[in-house]
Design a protein around this motif. Structure first.
Motif, PDB file in Angstrom:
ATOM      1  N   GLY A  68     -11.958 -12.733  19.482  1.00 21.71           N
ATOM      2  CA  GLY A  68     -11.040 -13.016  18.250  1.00 21.71           C
ATOM      3  C   GLY A  68     -11.270 -11.362  17.439  1.00 21.71           C
ATOM      4  O   GLY A  68     -10.254 -10.428  17.396  1.00 21.71           O
ATOM      5  N   VAL A  69     -12.408 -10.911  17.577  1.00 21.92           N
ATOM      6  CA  VAL A  69     -12.631  -9.710  16.669  1.00 21.92           C
ATOM      7  C   VAL A  69     -11.627  -8.095  17.164  1.00 21.92           C
ATOM      8  O   VAL A  69     -11.425  -7.339  16.574  1.00 21.92           O
ATOM      9  N   HIS A  70     -11.863  -8.436  18.743  1.00 23.79           N
ATOM     10  CA  HIS A  70     -11.086  -7.780  19.396  1.00 23.79           C
ATOM     11  C   HIS A  70      -9.843  -7.537  19.740  1.00 23.79           C
ATOM     12  O   HIS A  70      -9.334  -6.435  19.411  1.00 23.79           O
ATOM     13  N   GLN A  71      -9.158  -8.498  19.114  1.00 22.72           N
ATOM     14  CA  GLN A  71      -7.471  -8.805  19.066  1.00 22.72           C
ATOM     15  C   GLN A  71      -7.344  -8.400  18.126  1.00 22.72           C
ATOM     16  O   GLN A  71      -6.431  -8.181  18.173  1.00 22.72           O
ATOM     17  N   GLN A  72      -8.248  -8.467  17.216  1.00 22.03           N
ATOM     18  CA  GLN A  72      -7.973  -8.203  15.581  1.00 22.03           C
ATOM     19  C   GLN A  72      -7.837  -6.846  15.719  1.00 22.03           C
ATOM     20  O   GLN A  72      -6.704  -5.720  15.092  1.00 22.03           O
ATOM     21  N   PHE A  73      -8.946  -6.070  16.235  1.00 24.49           N
ATOM     22  CA  PHE A  73      -8.716  -4.474  16.679  1.00 24.49           C
ATOM     23  C   PHE A  73      -7.577  -3.984  17.169  1.00 24.49           C
ATOM     24  O   PHE A  73      -7.028  -2.994  17.012  1.00 24.49           O
ATOM     25  N   ASP A  74      -7.768  -4.878  18.608  1.00 22.51           N
ATOM     26  CA  ASP A  74      -6.197  -3.869  19.132  1.00 22.51           C
ATOM     27  C   ASP A  74      -5.224  -4.381  18.775  1.00 22.51           C
ATOM     28  O   ASP A  74      -3.964  -2.865  18.665  1.00 22.51           O
ATOM     29  N   ALA A  75      -4.743  -5.316  17.852  1.00 24.80           N
ATOM     30  CA  ALA A  75      -3.243  -5.070  16.523  1.00 24.80           C
ATOM     31  C   ALA A  75      -3.293  -4.645  15.689  1.00 24.80           C
ATOM     32  O   ALA A  75      -2.285  -3.761  16.158  1.00 24.80           O
ATOM     33  N   ALA A  76      -4.518  -4.249  15.271  1.00 25.55           N
ATOM     34  CA  ALA A  76      -4.674  -3.045  14.225  1.00 25.55           C
ATOM     35  C   ALA A  76      -4.502  -2.065  13.999  1.00 25.55           C
ATOM     36  O   ALA A  76      -3.842  -0.996  14.587  1.00 25.55           O
ATOM     37  N   ALA A  77      -4.961  -0.970  16.064  1.00 26.12           N
ATOM     38  CA  ALA A  77      -4.854   0.049  16.155  1.00 26.12           C
ATOM     39  C   ALA A  77      -3.807   0.038  17.088  1.00 26.12           C
ATOM     40  O   ALA A  77      -2.574   1.132  16.893  1.00 26.12           O
ATOM     41  N   GLU A  78      -2.985  -1.364  17.633  1.00 21.71           N
ATOM     42  CA  GLU A  78      -1.294  -0.917  17.739  1.00 21.71           C
ATOM     43  C   GLU A  78       0.045  -0.585  17.224  1.00 21.71           C
ATOM     44  O   GLU A  78       0.609   0.404  17.240  1.00 21.71           O
ATOM     45  N   LEU A  79      -0.308  -1.224  15.778  1.00 22.25           N
ATOM     46  CA  LEU A  79      -0.038  -1.085  14.229  1.00 22.25           C
ATOM     47  C   LEU A  79      -0.297   0.089  14.054  1.00 22.25           C
ATOM     48  O   LEU A  79       1.334   0.763  13.470  1.00 22.25           O
ATOM     49  N   MET A  80      -0.949   0.998  13.589  1.00 22.10           N
ATOM     50  CA  MET A  80      -0.760   2.563  14.060  1.00 22.10           C
ATOM     51  C   MET A  80      -0.685   3.393  14.522  1.00 22.10           C
ATOM     52  O   MET A  80       0.560   4.058  14.270  1.00 22.10           O
ATOM     53  N   ARG A  81      -0.315   2.798  15.674  1.00 22.07           N
ATOM     54  CA  ARG A  81       0.351   3.634  17.372  1.00 22.07           C
ATOM     55  C   ARG A  81       2.040   3.850  16.529  1.00 22.07           C
ATOM     56  O   ARG A  81       2.522   4.952  16.516  1.00 22.07           O
ATOM     57  N   SER A  82       2.441   2.351  16.250  1.00 25.47           N
ATOM     58  CA  SER A  82       3.716   2.158  16.294  1.00 25.47           C
ATOM     59  C   SER A  82       4.453   3.095  14.828  1.00 25.47           C
ATOM     60  O   SER A  82       5.573   3.525  14.850  1.00 25.47           O
ATOM     61  N   THR A  83       3.109   2.645  13.856  1.00 19.36           N
ATOM     62  CA  THR A  83       3.464   3.166  12.989  1.00 19.36           C
ATOM     63  C   THR A  83       3.859   4.680  12.387  1.00 19.36           C
ATOM     64  O   THR A  83       4.890   5.361  12.400  1.00 19.36           O
ATOM     65  N   GLY A  84       2.459   5.482  12.948  1.00 17.68           N
ATOM     66  CA  GLY A  84       2.548   7.116  13.819  1.00 17.68           C
ATOM     67  C   GLY A  84       4.164   7.318  14.235  1.00 17.68           C
ATOM     68  O   GLY A  84       5.241   8.170  13.696  1.00 17.68           O
ATOM     69  N   SER A  85       4.317   6.582  15.234  1.00 13.58           N
ATOM     70  CA  SER A  85       5.853   6.965  16.061  1.00 13.58           C
ATOM     71  C   SER A  85       7.015   6.628  14.760  1.00 13.58           C
ATOM     72  O   SER A  85       7.973   7.435  15.292  1.00 13.58           O
ATOM     73  N   ALA A  86       6.752   5.551  14.230  1.00 16.95           N
ATOM     74  CA  ALA A  86       7.883   5.141  13.675  1.00 16.95           C
ATOM     75  C   ALA A  86       8.405   6.511  12.404  1.00 16.95           C
ATOM     76  O   ALA A  86       9.239   6.841  11.636  1.00 16.95           O
ATOM     77  N   LEU A  87       7.033   7.354  11.564  1.00 15.98           N
ATOM     78  CA  LEU A  87       6.946   8.214  11.381  1.00 15.98           C
ATOM     79  C   LEU A  87       7.670   9.962  11.911  1.00 15.98           C
ATOM     80  O   LEU A  87       8.226  10.025  11.047  1.00 15.98           O
ATOM     81  N   ARG A  88       7.215   9.446  12.810  1.00 17.14           N
ATOM     82  CA  ARG A  88       8.059  11.190  13.738  1.00 17.14           C
ATOM     83  C   ARG A  88       9.058  11.029  13.870  1.00 17.14           C
ATOM     84  O   ARG A  88       9.717  11.470  13.937  1.00 17.14           O
ATOM     85  N   ASP A  89       9.705   9.673  13.873  1.00 10.80           N
ATOM     86  CA  ASP A  89      11.377   9.700  14.344  1.00 10.80           C
ATOM     87  C   ASP A  89      11.856   9.601  12.737  1.00 10.80           C
ATOM     88  O   ASP A  89      13.030  10.448  12.977  1.00 10.80           O
ATOM     89  N   ALA A  90      11.371   9.063  11.944  1.00 10.13           N
ATOM     90  CA  ALA A  90      11.988   9.442  10.310  1.00 10.13           C
ATOM     91  C   ALA A  90      12.151  11.153  10.154  1.00 10.13           C
ATOM     92  O   ALA A  90      13.208  11.259   9.533  1.00 10.13           O
TER      93      ALA A  90
END
Length: 114
Positions: A68-90
């Motif tokens: 369960g903890v690994h799933q939470q880390f995976d979700a957070a890491a994916e969120l960081m990747r998506s946020t970085g991509s959105a900032l680059r798009d902006a």
């Protein structure tokens, strides 16, 4: 008129993407039981199935928690990747807007006219 700063956005995007890597590294540090069982005998011998170690239930519970903890880390890491991509798009959109605005301005006799 507010000024846009795509370079700052790209810098922040890089910082956010670095968080992605830190999440992955932190996830690797969360482990289940490896090697000898550190819990010892936890369940009463009369409550276990034949051949079951007294603390197998605890090992299973810890493994489930780790997953369960690994799933939470995976979700957070994916969120960081998506946020970085959105900032680059902006940042890219700001640059394109600035370029389009620059092309729309005509300078004559040292004065700006739109």
């Amino acid at each position: 008129m507010p000024e846009s700063d795509p370079d700052s956005l790209e810098y922040v995007a890089g910082q956010v993407e670095a968080l992605h890597e830190r999440f992955k590294q932190a996830k690797d540090k969360v482990m289940g039981v490896t090697g000898e069982n550190p819990f010892g005998a936890i369940r009463h011998p009369d409550e276990r199935a034949p051949g079951e170690h007294p603390s197998d239930g605890m090992v299973h519970a810890l493994g489930t928690f780790r997953d369960g903890v690994h799933q939470q880390f995976d979700a957070a890491a994916e969120l960081m990747r998506s946020t970085g991509s959105a900032l680059r798009d902006a940042a890219r959109a700001l640059r394109e807007t600035d370029d389009a605005a620059r092309d729309s301005v005509t300078v004559k006799d040292g004065a700006s006219r739109i």
